[in-house]
Design an enzyme around this catalytic site. Sequence first.
Site, PDB file in Angstrom:
ATOM      1  CB  THR A 104      27.015  76.860 -73.192  1.00 54.57           C
ATOM      2  OG1 THR A 104      27.455  75.514 -73.337  1.00 54.57           O
ATOM      3  CG2 THR A 104      27.649  77.718 -74.274  1.00 54.57           C
TER       4      THR A 104
ATOM      5  CG  ASN B  11      21.337  68.778 -74.422  1.00 50.12           C
ATOM      6  OD1 ASN B  11      20.310  68.143 -74.179  1.00 50.12           O
ATOM      7  ND2 ASN B  11      21.920  69.564 -73.535  1.00 50.12           N
TER       8      ASN B  11
ATOM      9  CE1 TYR C 263      25.791  70.912 -79.425  1.00 57.27           C
ATOM     10  CE2 TYR C 263      24.982  70.218 -77.274  1.00 57.27           C
ATOM     11  CZ  TYR C 263      25.144  71.200 -78.246  1.00 57.27           C
ATOM     12  OH  TYR C 263      24.657  72.464 -78.031  1.00 57.27           O
TER      13      TYR C 263
ATOM     14  CG  ASN D  74      21.618  71.513 -80.813  1.00 52.57           C
ATOM     15  OD1 ASN D  74      21.547  72.655 -81.261  1.00 52.57           O
ATOM     16  ND2 ASN D  74      22.160  71.240 -79.632  1.00 52.57           N
TER      17      ASN D  74
HETATM   18  C1  8OZ Z   1      23.108  76.387 -74.897  1.00 53.65           C
HETATM   19  C2  8OZ Z   1      23.868  77.065 -75.819  1.00 53.65           C
HETATM   20  C3  8OZ Z   1      24.957  76.447 -76.401  1.00 53.65           C
HETATM   21  C4  8OZ Z   1      25.284  75.151 -76.044  1.00 53.65           C
HETATM   22  C5  8OZ Z   1      23.848  72.033 -74.529  1.00 53.65           C
HETATM   23  C6  8OZ Z   1      26.135  72.728 -74.535  1.00 53.65           C
HETATM   24  O1  8OZ Z   1      22.680  72.242 -74.881  1.00 53.65           O
HETATM   25  C7  8OZ Z   1      24.882  73.075 -74.729  1.00 53.65           C
HETATM   26  C8  8OZ Z   1      24.519  74.456 -75.111  1.00 53.65           C
HETATM   27  C9  8OZ Z   1      23.429  75.094 -74.539  1.00 53.65           C
HETATM   28  O2  8OZ Z   1      24.185  70.960 -74.028  1.00 53.65           O
END
Ligand code: 8OZ
Length: 363
Positions: free
Chosen positions: A28, A180, A182, A237
């Site tokens: 990203t 990650n 999401y 996250n």
């Molecule tokens: C870093 C900053 C924002 C998003 C991920 C898409 O961790 C990301 C991401 C990484 O998969």
Amino acid sequence: MTRTPSLFDPVEIGALKLSNRIVMAPLTRNRAGPGDVPSALAVEYYRQRATAGLIVSEGSQISQQGQGYESTPGIYTAAQVEGWKPITRAVHDAGGRIVIQLWHVGRVSHVSLQPGGAAPVAPSAIRAETKTYLKGGFADVSEPRALETGEIAGIVADYAAAAKNAIEAGFDGVEIHGANGYLIDQFLCDGTNRRTDAYGGSPENRTRFLAEVLAAVTDTIGAGRTGLRLSPASPANGISDSNRQVTFNAAADVVGRFGLAFVHVVEGATGGARDFIPDFDFAEIRRRAKAPYIANNGYDKALAEAAIAGGRADLVAFGRPFISNPDLVERLRRGAPLAPLNRDTLYGGGAHGYTDYPPLENA
Ligand code: 8OZ
């Protein structure tokens, strides 16, 4: 007699013929233009890195609802599809291959990015302990609302439409972002999925959303052009699960039904400790997923060569090293030193820290 495979050998995975086994991981960079259309600079950025056997693009939202950060590119409008075309053309002209990472962030978002300023959506209304990146800098994510059962089919359809757009934009395929913390990961893990409908509860129910996304995308573009990224042992996250091995074995069993081009696994904490869960059995994930295995997270040349030569992985993905070393493949081949990463230019901005890292011969 077969020779021991090397990182630099060609390989075929699904419908993709790759010139080597070095993958550029999704990164990203928050540099998309108005309308979240990839910028002209991105054409140069990806062209510079096209000697990778395979590029996985930066995460690209499948809908406005799927966006969680400022200026990440999309793959759901006609203008975005047009914006990706010169990128896929540049990579192909340089002899490379590129898939797009299809991304829905779920709860990792902010009302200012959502349609009509609404709450982000998630399996359950549990706020993430994490930050997002907005115009003004880093900010706490917003409180999400739980998806109605009847809304889920629409999101699955958004993945399929995005996959169709990806092929129109000239991509060789897609990587579904299941990692990650999401949306897909939020459905898989019981810390974020407290649903009482068919999408929550047992590991099988928690894999249902993943299974529906895989079915929709493979029906649209073919399993040979579809890959999936998972991070079975990562707390990224704020994600958590009470039994990660059981949960991700179940997810890998689902993957194994589809004959995917690849499964791309973040081994350990994303961007951190490889042994975050010391006894996690990634080999079991690979066996069950029955797909070419891209290993990722903290690899250097020695670890990567050992993984390939020892048959523990089919390909190895490098993330941060590809930011500061556009010619990473050549540097690894020669055993040349790697240029250091400037962390201040990771997210947002222009060419500096993006397209101005020189290749070895100009360094
Ligand atoms: C870093 C900053 C924002 C998003 C991920 C898409 O961790 C990301 C991401 C990484 O998969």
